[in-house]
Design a protein around this motif. Structure first.
Motif, PDB file in Angstrom:
ATOM      1  N   SER A 176       7.631  -3.431 -10.245  1.00 37.14           N
ATOM      2  CA  SER A 176       8.037  -3.162 -11.651  1.00 37.14           C
ATOM      3  C   SER A 176       9.190  -3.437 -11.284  1.00 37.14           C
ATOM      4  O   SER A 176       9.798  -4.298 -10.608  1.00 37.14           O
ATOM      5  N   VAL A 202       4.796  -3.526  -4.899  1.00 35.04           N
ATOM      6  CA  VAL A 202       5.708  -2.838  -3.636  1.00 35.04           C
ATOM      7  C   VAL A 202       6.957  -2.600  -4.539  1.00 35.04           C
ATOM      8  O   VAL A 202       7.523  -2.618  -6.323  1.00 35.04           O
ATOM      9  N   THR A 203       8.028  -1.816  -3.313  1.00 38.52           N
ATOM     10  CA  THR A 203       9.488  -1.668  -4.160  1.00 38.52           C
ATOM     11  C   THR A 203      10.064  -2.396  -5.465  1.00 38.52           C
ATOM     12  O   THR A 203       9.848  -1.241  -6.673  1.00 38.52           O
ATOM     13  N   ALA A 250       1.149   4.622 -15.630  1.00 37.49           N
ATOM     14  CA  ALA A 250       0.697   5.522 -15.286  1.00 37.49           C
ATOM     15  C   ALA A 250       1.022   6.288 -13.527  1.00 37.49           C
ATOM     16  O   ALA A 250       2.278   5.387 -13.561  1.00 37.49           O
ATOM     17  N   LYS A 296      -0.886   2.462   6.618  1.00 39.42           N
ATOM     18  CA  LYS A 296      -0.987   3.013   5.180  1.00 39.42           C
ATOM     19  C   LYS A 296      -1.982   2.846   4.855  1.00 39.42           C
ATOM     20  O   LYS A 296      -3.239   2.734   3.980  1.00 39.42           O
ATOM     21  N   LEU A 306       0.788  -1.140   0.051  1.00 41.78           N
ATOM     22  CA  LEU A 306      -0.460   0.223  -0.277  1.00 41.78           C
ATOM     23  C   LEU A 306       0.645   1.064   0.439  1.00 41.78           C
ATOM     24  O   LEU A 306       0.983   2.404   1.069  1.00 41.78           O
ATOM     25  N   GLY A 307       1.543   1.604  -0.588  1.00 35.91           N
ATOM     26  CA  GLY A 307       2.461   2.545  -0.865  1.00 35.91           C
ATOM     27  C   GLY A 307       1.566   3.740  -2.227  1.00 35.91           C
ATOM     28  O   GLY A 307       0.057   3.084  -2.075  1.00 35.91           O
ATOM     29  N   LEU A 308       2.141   4.231  -2.971  1.00 36.05           N
ATOM     30  CA  LEU A 308       1.085   5.214  -3.597  1.00 36.05           C
ATOM     31  C   LEU A 308       0.528   4.677  -4.314  1.00 36.05           C
ATOM     32  O   LEU A 308      -0.426   4.982  -4.663  1.00 36.05           O
ATOM     33  N   MET A 309       1.500   3.891  -5.030  1.00 30.06           N
ATOM     34  CA  MET A 309       0.373   3.156  -6.222  1.00 30.06           C
ATOM     35  C   MET A 309      -0.355   2.081  -5.971  1.00 30.06           C
ATOM     36  O   MET A 309      -1.202   1.887  -6.104  1.00 30.06           O
ATOM     37  N   ASN A 332      -0.479  -4.395   4.572  1.00 29.14           N
ATOM     38  CA  ASN A 332       1.182  -3.809   4.272  1.00 29.14           C
ATOM     39  C   ASN A 332       1.720  -3.322   5.309  1.00 29.14           C
ATOM     40  O   ASN A 332       1.312  -4.119   6.512  1.00 29.14           O
ATOM     41  N   ARG A 333       3.270  -3.734   4.899  1.00 32.42           N
ATOM     42  CA  ARG A 333       4.134  -4.206   5.750  1.00 32.42           C
ATOM     43  C   ARG A 333       3.622  -3.163   7.035  1.00 32.42           C
ATOM     44  O   ARG A 333       3.799  -3.230   8.638  1.00 32.42           O
ATOM     45  N   THR A 334       3.717  -1.990   6.863  1.00 32.00           N
ATOM     46  CA  THR A 334       3.631  -0.533   7.303  1.00 32.00           C
ATOM     47  C   THR A 334       1.915  -0.347   7.948  1.00 32.00           C
ATOM     48  O   THR A 334       1.309   0.509   6.489  1.00 32.00           O
TER      49      THR A 334
HETATM   50  N1  LIG Z   1       3.945   5.546  -8.085  1.00 31.46           N
HETATM   51  C1  LIG Z   1       3.902   5.558  -9.853  1.00 31.46           C
HETATM   52  O1  LIG Z   1       3.844   6.540  -9.770  1.00 31.46           O
HETATM   53  C2  LIG Z   1       4.628   4.397 -10.396  1.00 31.46           C
HETATM   54  C3  LIG Z   1       4.383   4.327 -11.291  1.00 31.46           C
HETATM   55  C4  LIG Z   1       4.083   3.167 -12.154  1.00 31.46           C
HETATM   56  C5  LIG Z   1       4.489   1.970 -11.615  1.00 31.46           C
HETATM   57  N2  LIG Z   1       4.782   2.719 -10.424  1.00 31.46           N
HETATM   58  C6  LIG Z   1       4.986   1.543  -9.755  1.00 31.46           C
HETATM   59  O2  LIG Z   1       5.024   0.650  -8.393  1.00 31.46           O
HETATM   60  C7  LIG Z   1       5.716  -0.890  -7.433  1.00 31.46           C
HETATM   61  C8  LIG Z   1       5.175   0.529  -6.611  1.00 31.46           C
HETATM   62  O3  LIG Z   1       5.840   1.829  -5.930  1.00 31.46           O
HETATM   63  P1  LIG Z   1       5.108   2.801  -4.919  1.00 31.46           P
HETATM   64  O4  LIG Z   1       4.598   4.205  -5.858  1.00 31.46           O
HETATM   65  O5  LIG Z   1       3.201   2.260  -4.903  1.00 31.46           O
HETATM   66  O6  LIG Z   1       6.021   2.798  -4.033  1.00 31.46           O
HETATM   67  P2  LIG Z   1       6.482   2.947  -2.941  1.00 31.46           P
HETATM   68  O7  LIG Z   1       4.671   4.394  -2.311  1.00 31.46           O
HETATM   69  O8  LIG Z   1       7.366   3.714  -2.255  1.00 31.46           O
HETATM   70  O9  LIG Z   1       5.858   1.935  -2.118  1.00 31.46           O
HETATM   71  C9  LIG Z   1       6.184   0.573  -1.558  1.00 31.46           C
HETATM   72  C10 LIG Z   1       5.645  -0.274  -1.371  1.00 31.46           C
HETATM   73  O10 LIG Z   1       6.401  -1.343  -0.993  1.00 31.46           O
HETATM   74  C11 LIG Z   1       6.559  -1.946   0.267  1.00 31.46           C
HETATM   75  N3  LIG Z   1       8.136  -3.303   0.836  1.00 31.46           N
HETATM   76  C12 LIG Z   1       8.916  -2.519   0.352  1.00 31.46           C
HETATM   77  N4  LIG Z   1       9.672  -3.005   0.542  1.00 31.46           N
HETATM   78  C13 LIG Z   1       9.559  -3.492   1.381  1.00 31.46           C
HETATM   79  C14 LIG Z   1       9.204  -5.388   1.846  1.00 31.46           C
HETATM   80  N5  LIG Z   1      10.712  -5.856   1.916  1.00 31.46           N
HETATM   81  N6  LIG Z   1       8.156  -5.698   2.762  1.00 31.46           N
HETATM   82  C15 LIG Z   1       7.455  -5.640   2.435  1.00 31.46           C
HETATM   83  N7  LIG Z   1       6.605  -4.420   1.898  1.00 31.46           N
HETATM   84  C16 LIG Z   1       8.004  -3.968   1.323  1.00 31.46           C
HETATM   85  C17 LIG Z   1       6.354  -0.323   0.839  1.00 31.46           C
HETATM   86  O11 LIG Z   1       6.066  -1.332   2.483  1.00 31.46           O
HETATM   87  P3  LIG Z   1       6.126   0.075   3.496  1.00 31.46           P
HETATM   88  O12 LIG Z   1       4.832   1.196   3.341  1.00 31.46           O
HETATM   89  O13 LIG Z   1       5.575  -0.887   4.414  1.00 31.46           O
HETATM   90  O14 LIG Z   1       7.204   0.800   3.435  1.00 31.46           O
HETATM   91  C18 LIG Z   1       5.435  -0.057   0.430  1.00 31.46           C
HETATM   92  O15 LIG Z   1       3.889  -0.357   0.575  1.00 31.46           O
HETATM   93  C19 LIG Z   1       7.220   0.288  -8.121  1.00 31.46           C
HETATM   94  O16 LIG Z   1       7.410  -0.881  -8.133  1.00 31.46           O
HETATM   95  C20 LIG Z   1       6.806   1.521  -8.796  1.00 31.46           C
HETATM   96  O17 LIG Z   1       8.005   1.166 -10.134  1.00 31.46           O
HETATM   97  C21 LIG Z   1       4.724   3.335  -9.988  1.00 31.46           C
END
Ligand SMILES: NC(=O)c1ccc[n+]([C@@H]2O[C@H](COP(=O)([O-])OP(=O)(O)OC[C@H]3O[C@@H](n4cnc5c(N)ncnc54)[C@H](OP(=O)(O)O)[C@@H]3O)[C@@H](O)[C@H]2O)c1
Length: 294
Positions: free
Chosen positions: A97, A70-71, A124, A41, A14-17, A36-38
């Protein structure tokens, strides 16, 4: 097409995406479980009706399909690895990704544990999720995609690319190549024009027109590449080489960066040296298709 909106879904990450994906499912009426780990969120989503699963294993069992976002792939492996005994029979769609090798390797890993696995890529930003502008690519076994397409439609324009799990990642990076190439070309032109007092906003509409015009050439040029025949219907590579020299000289004369046009000129020169000077620009695919070897 009528969408089925009562299908239960799970979103892990549950990061931004991930939050945008879960919100789109909720908005479309799907019973939505999140993890979500945290955990904080998930607060807003829970307030909007999502159910927070206490563990990854519980989250996996809650829905007909689980979206993971996730990341990166190591993070995906870390969180799923701890619950791998729960994967048997689960439908996983990994929208994290990564590169094509990671996607294929993750597919094999998941399938060995009995999961049904599709890989995906999101073209997107979070605010676009849930609208037609959000293009979401999928690759892997087609029956898995067809079985869940009507649910995935809640996220945007969902597309199936083929059985090879690596395809979504490959299309994703190919899209990045296009995006940065267009932007870099525009920046080069803008830098040139600014030396004559033309601001970026004045040049932008001209640049848009040129980019749209060049985009029109792609289907015809693709036919040349696919047929391996490059007749100079518009101009020969030697003619293009002179124009690139002109771009380099103009850039040098007004004091702007020449790295990008020189890089292109070096590839064109190699192609001409290989005997392709009388052919059309897409013959450069031969240079792009091999590692640099000089
Ligand atoms: N944002 C964009 O515009 C966009 C666009 C296209 C594709 N994407 C892809 O979507 C994916 C997520 O992006 P995002 O923007 O949502 O990133 P983000 O906001 O940084 O969120 C990262 C997520 O991954 C989780 N995470 C990271 N390491 C972890 C671990 N070891 N164990 C469990 N959970 C873990 C984080 O948990 P915590 O909350 O606990 O840290 C969080 O839920 C990425 O691959 C990104 O490339 C994003």
């Amino acid at each position: 097409m009528n969408r089925k909106t009562d299908t239960p879904v799970t979103v892990i990450g549950l990061g931004l995406m991930g939050r945008a994906l879960a919100a789109a499912f909720l908005k479309a009426g799907h019973p939505t479980t999140v993890w979500n780990r945290t955990t904080s969120k998930a607060d807003q989503l829970v307030a909007e009706g999502a159910r927070l699963a206490p563990t990854v294993g519980d989250a996996l069992k809650a829905g007909s399909l689980t979206i993971i976002c996730v990341t990166d792939y190591p993070a995906m492996h870390e969180l799923l690895g701890a619950s791998e005994s729960e994967l048997d029979g689960m439908m996983l769609i990994n929208l994290t990704s990564g590169d094509s090798a990671q996607a294929r390797e993750a597919a094999q890993w998941a399938e060995q544990r009995g999961a049904h696995y599709l890989d995906g890529a999101i073209m997107a930003i979070p605010s676009g999720i849930g609208t037609a502008e959000a293009v979401i690519l999928h690759s892997g076994p087609q029956p898995y995609f067809e079985a869940h397409k009507s649910t995935l439609d809640a996220l945007g324009t969902v597309t199936y690319l083929g059985a090879d799990h690596g395809l979504a990642s490959l299309y994703d990076v190919a899209g990045l190549a296009m995006m940065w190439s267009v932007l870099n070309a525009w920046l080069q032109g803008t830098a040139l024009l600014r030396t004559a007092g033309v601001d970026a906003a004045t040049y932008a509409p001209f640049a848009q027109q040129i980019a749209a015009g060049v985009a029109e050439w792609l289907p015809g040029y693709a036919e040349q590449i696919d047929s391996g025949s490059f007749p100079a219907e518009v101009s020969a590579l030697e003619t293009d080489a002179r124009a690139i020299t002109h771009l380099i000289e103009e850039s040098e004369a007004v004091g702007v960066n020449t790295e990008l046009p020189k890089l292109i000129k070096a590839m064109v020169d190699r192609s001409i040296a290989a005997g392709h000077g009388g052919e059309q620009y897409p013959v450069l695919i031969e240079e792009f298709s091999k590692p640099r070897n000089d």
